[in-house]
Design a protein around this motif. Structure first.
Motif, PDB file in Angstrom:
ATOM      1  N   LYS A   1       0.811  -0.849   0.225  1.00 34.49           N
ATOM      2  CA  LYS A   1      -0.157   0.139   0.238  1.00 34.49           C
ATOM      3  C   LYS A   1       0.647   1.565  -0.105  1.00 34.49           C
ATOM      4  N   ALA A   2       0.415   2.599  -0.353  1.00 37.21           N
ATOM      5  CA  ALA A   2       1.225   3.685  -0.887  1.00 37.21           C
ATOM      6  C   ALA A   2       1.459   4.130   1.039  1.00 37.21           C
TER       7      ALA A   2
ATOM      8  N   ILE B   1      -0.640  13.591 -10.802  1.00 38.71           N
ATOM      9  CA  ILE B   1      -0.955  12.659 -11.582  1.00 38.71           C
ATOM     10  C   ILE B   1      -1.873  12.326 -12.544  1.00 38.71           C
ATOM     11  N   ALA B   2      -2.124  11.708 -13.451  1.00 33.70           N
ATOM     12  CA  ALA B   2      -2.442  12.198 -14.083  1.00 33.70           C
ATOM     13  C   ALA B   2      -3.444  10.975 -14.797  1.00 33.70           C
ATOM     14  N   GLY B   3      -3.173   9.394 -15.590  1.00 37.32           N
ATOM     15  CA  GLY B   3      -3.444   8.724 -15.690  1.00 37.32           C
ATOM     16  C   GLY B   3      -3.251   7.388 -14.657  1.00 37.32           C
ATOM     17  N   GLY B   4      -2.151   8.154 -14.202  1.00 38.29           N
ATOM     18  CA  GLY B   4      -1.669   7.153 -13.049  1.00 38.29           C
ATOM     19  C   GLY B   4      -1.378   5.544 -13.116  1.00 38.29           C
ATOM     20  N   GLN B   5      -1.468   5.320 -14.410  1.00 35.93           N
ATOM     21  CA  GLN B   5      -1.275   3.669 -14.725  1.00 35.93           C
ATOM     22  C   GLN B   5       0.135   3.665 -14.355  1.00 35.93           C
TER      23      GLN B   5
ATOM     24  N   VAL C   1       0.920   5.212  -9.969  1.00 32.62           N
ATOM     25  CA  VAL C   1      -0.185   4.198  -8.775  1.00 32.62           C
ATOM     26  C   VAL C   1       0.636   3.024  -8.647  1.00 32.62           C
ATOM     27  N   PRO C   2       1.224   2.052  -8.913  1.00 29.91           N
ATOM     28  CA  PRO C   2       1.919   1.361  -9.078  1.00 29.91           C
ATOM     29  C   PRO C   2       3.374   1.958  -7.866  1.00 29.91           C
TER      30      PRO C   2
ATOM     31  N   LEU D   1       3.793   4.047  -6.479  1.00 33.46           N
ATOM     32  CA  LEU D   1       3.693   4.148  -5.328  1.00 33.46           C
ATOM     33  C   LEU D   1       2.948   3.354  -4.003  1.00 33.46           C
ATOM     34  N   SER D   2       2.472   2.468  -4.746  1.00 34.56           N
ATOM     35  CA  SER D   2       2.167   1.098  -4.031  1.00 34.56           C
ATOM     36  C   SER D   2       3.239   0.755  -3.419  1.00 34.56           C
ATOM     37  N   LEU D   3       4.366   0.637  -4.526  1.00 38.63           N
ATOM     38  CA  LEU D   3       5.876   0.236  -3.938  1.00 38.63           C
ATOM     39  C   LEU D   3       6.224  -0.067  -3.260  1.00 38.63           C
TER      40      LEU D   3
END
Lengths: 286, 174
Positions: free
Chosen positions: A2-3, A31-35, A38-39, A41-43
Motif C-alpha cells: 500500500k502507498a 497524477i494524470a492516468g496514474g498507470q 500508482v504502482p 506509489l504502491s511499491l
C-alpha cells in the motif's frame, strides 16, 4: 503493498496545480492516468507528501490543429489515440503505435503527456515524439516553454522537466502526403514490454528519401534516434543494399545495456531485423 | 476543492476525504484515506467483493471495473480520483443482466476453475463486445492479454467469448 499516506488535491487549472506543487515544497507528484505512478506509489518507490490530480484541468485536454502542427493535449488518453480522427489523419505514426501500448484497460486511463513525462525507455510514445520531431509544451513556476523532443530525454526516466513543471501538450508537425511511416515492435507477449521497438517517418521526393527520422525504444536508457542509419538512407531510394547499410549502421548507433534476459548482441540483432522489416514496408509504400 | 490551504498538507496520516460516486446505479458517499485504492474501497468499505485484488499493480486484470463506461484497473487508481464518477462492478453488471449470456457461456464451457480471474475477464469481454461486434479469435486474445488466468489455459475463455459474439450478432440474443 500500500502507498504511504499522502494528501490529495484536485486542481482545476494549471496555475492551481503549479501553486500546490510549490506549496508542498516540491515534495509532490502530479497524477494524470496514474498507470505507472500508482504502482510506483504502491511499491513505495515514490512517497510524496502531496498528490496533485491534474485530470480535471480543461486546458490539458483536446486535440486540435494549430498552424502546421497538431496540438495533442497532455491528458489525451491512449485509447483516444486509437479513435481520434485528427490523430489518424495528421499523426498516423502515433495511431500505428497506440495498439502496442499496454493493454486495453491501461489505455483507457493512461495519458499521452504522462507517458512522455515518465520517459520509460521501453515505452512507445516517447520514442515516437523523436521520430515525429515533436515539441513538448511545458508549464512551470517560471512560465511556459517549448522544447524539441530531441532535447527532452536525458537519461533513464530523466527528462528536461524541472521540479514543479508539467507537460501541457505535445506539438507534432502535420503529416504530409509526401511522407511515409512505419512502426512495429518485437515482444514475447502482446502488451508486454518490447524487446525492441521502432518507428520511423520519411519525407520523400518520389522514391528518394529526402529526410528520415528513425527512433528505437527498449534499446538503452532513453528512446534513441539512430542517426547513422538515418544518414545511410538520406538521399537514396530504398533497395536491398541501402537497407543493409542502414542495418550495419546500427552497430554504432546503438549500445544496448547488459541484461540477463536479453544480451546486448541479441537486442542489436533484433534491432537490425526490425529495421529491415520496417524499411521493407516503407519501400512498399506502407 | 477550489484552492489548497496549508492545512491540506498536514502530516496526519489518518486524514480522510469524503468521496461520492454512483456505484452500480446507486449514489454512494464514503470517507476514505487518499492512499486507499478504488479496489480496497469497493471491497472493504462498500463490501462489493466481486472485484478481486490480485497483483495490485495493473498486471493481472482481476480488479477490472467500469469507470464512466470504460474498463479500468481499480488497483491503479485511488478512490479519491474516482470522486464524481459512475462505477459499475461485476455485481452491477450481473444484476442488470447485460452479461448474462457471457456468464452462461463461461459456465457451460468451464471457462473458469478457481474463478478468481472471472470478474475481470467478464468486464473485459463486455467492453470488447461493446466495441467490436464480431472480434476474431486473435482480437479476443489480444483484448485478454492483460487478464491472467492460471487455471484454464485461456482456450475455453476465448471459446466462450467467441460463441457469445456470434450469438449476439446473429440472433440479437443478449
Amino acid at each position: 503493498m500500500k502507498a504511504r499516506a499522502f494528501s490529495y488535491f484536485r486542481a482545476d487549472t494549471i496555475d492551481q496545480a503549479l501553486d500546490a506543487h510549490a506549496r508542498a515544497g516540491d515534495d509532490a507528484r502530479f497524477i494524470a492516468g496514474g498507470q505507472s505512478l500508482v504502482p510506483a506509489l504502491s511499491l513505495r518507490l515514490q512517497a510524496p507528501r502531496l498528490l496533485i490530480d491534474i485530470t480535471h484541468i480543461a486546458e490539458l485536454r483536446g486535440v486540435c490543429r494549430e498552424g502546421d502542427t497538431l496540438r495533442i493535449g497532455a491528458l489525451t488518453r491512449h485509447c483516444e489515440m486509437l479513435t481520434e480522427p485528427l490523430i489518424a489523419a495528421f499523426a498516423p505514426l502515433l495511431r500505428a503505435a497506440a495498439p502496442f501500448v499496454a493493454h486495453p484497460a491501461i489505455r483507457n486511463r493512461g495519458t499521452f503527456g504522462g507517458s512522455v513525462a515518465l520517459a520509460d525507455p521501453a515505452s512507445e510514445f516517447p520514442a515516437m515524439t523523436l521520430a515525429l520531431d515533436a515539441e513538448i509544451e511545458i508549464a512551470g513556476p517560471s512560465g511556459s516553454r517549448r522544447l524539441k523532443a530531441d532535447d527532452f530525454f536525458i537519461d533513464l526516466f530523466e527528462t528536461a522537466l524541472q521540479p514543479g513543471e508539467l507537460i501541457t501538450a505535445v506539438h507534432v508537425p502535420l503529416f504530409r502526403s509526401n511522407q511515409r511511416f512505419a512502426f512495429d515492435e518485437l515482444a514475447r507477449r502482446r502488451g508486454d514490454y518490447a524487446l525492441v521497438g521502432c518507428g520511423m517517418l520519411a519525407t520523400q521526393t518520389g522514391d528518394r528519401i529526402d529526410d528520415i527520422r528513425i527512433s528505437f525504444f527498449s534499446v538503452g536508457n532513453t528512446p534513441t534516434r539512430v542517426k547513422g542509419a538515418e544518414t545511410a538512407l538520406t538521399g537514396f531510394s530504398l533497395d536491398a543494399a541501402r537497407i543493409a547499410a542502414a542495418q550495419a549502421a546500427l552497430d554504432n548507433d546503438l549500445a544496448p545495456p547488459e541484461s540477463d534476459e536479453v544480451p546486448p548482441m541479441m537486442r542489436l540483432h533484433l534491432a537490425r531485423v526490425l529495421l529491415g522489416r520496417l524499411l521493407g514496408r516503407l519501400g512498399e509504400g506502407a | 476543492m477550489s484552492g489548497i490551504g496549508d492545512d491540506m498538507l498536514a502530516e496526519e496520516v489518518n486524514e480522510t476525504v469524503r468521496v461520492r460516486f454512483i456505484v452500480n446505479g446507486r449514489k454512494v458517499a464514503c470517507d476514505v484515506a487518499p492512499r486507499e485504492t478504488l479496489v480496497d474501497c469497493l471491497r472493504n468499505v462498500l463490501e462489493l467483493t466481486g472485484t478481486h485484488a490480485g497483483c495490485e499493480m495493473g498486471a493481472c486484470g482481476a480488479c477490472l471495473v467500469r469507470l464512466d463506461g470504460r474498463s479500468v484497473h481499480s488497483c491503479l487508481m485511488f478512490a479519491v480520483q474516482a470522486d464524481g464518477a459512475r462505477i459499475d462492478t461485476i455485481e452491477g453488471l450481473s444484476e442488470s443482466g447485460v452479461i448474462a449470456d457471457l456468464q452462461a457461456e463461461f459456465h457451460r464451457r468451464n471457462a473458469l476453475q478457481c474463478g478468481f480471474c472471472t470478474p475481470g475477464m467478464l468486464v473485459n469481454a463486455h467492453e470488447l463486445l461493446s466495441q467490436v461486434a464480431r472480434p476474431s479469435r486473435e482480437e479476443i486474445r489480444d483484448a485478454l492479454s492483460g487478464n491472467y488466468c492460471r487455471c484454464t489455459g485461456y482456450e475455453a475463455i476465448v471459446d466462450a467469448i467467441d460463441v457469445v459474439a456470434k450469438a449476439r450478432s446473429e440472433g440479437g440474443a443478449a
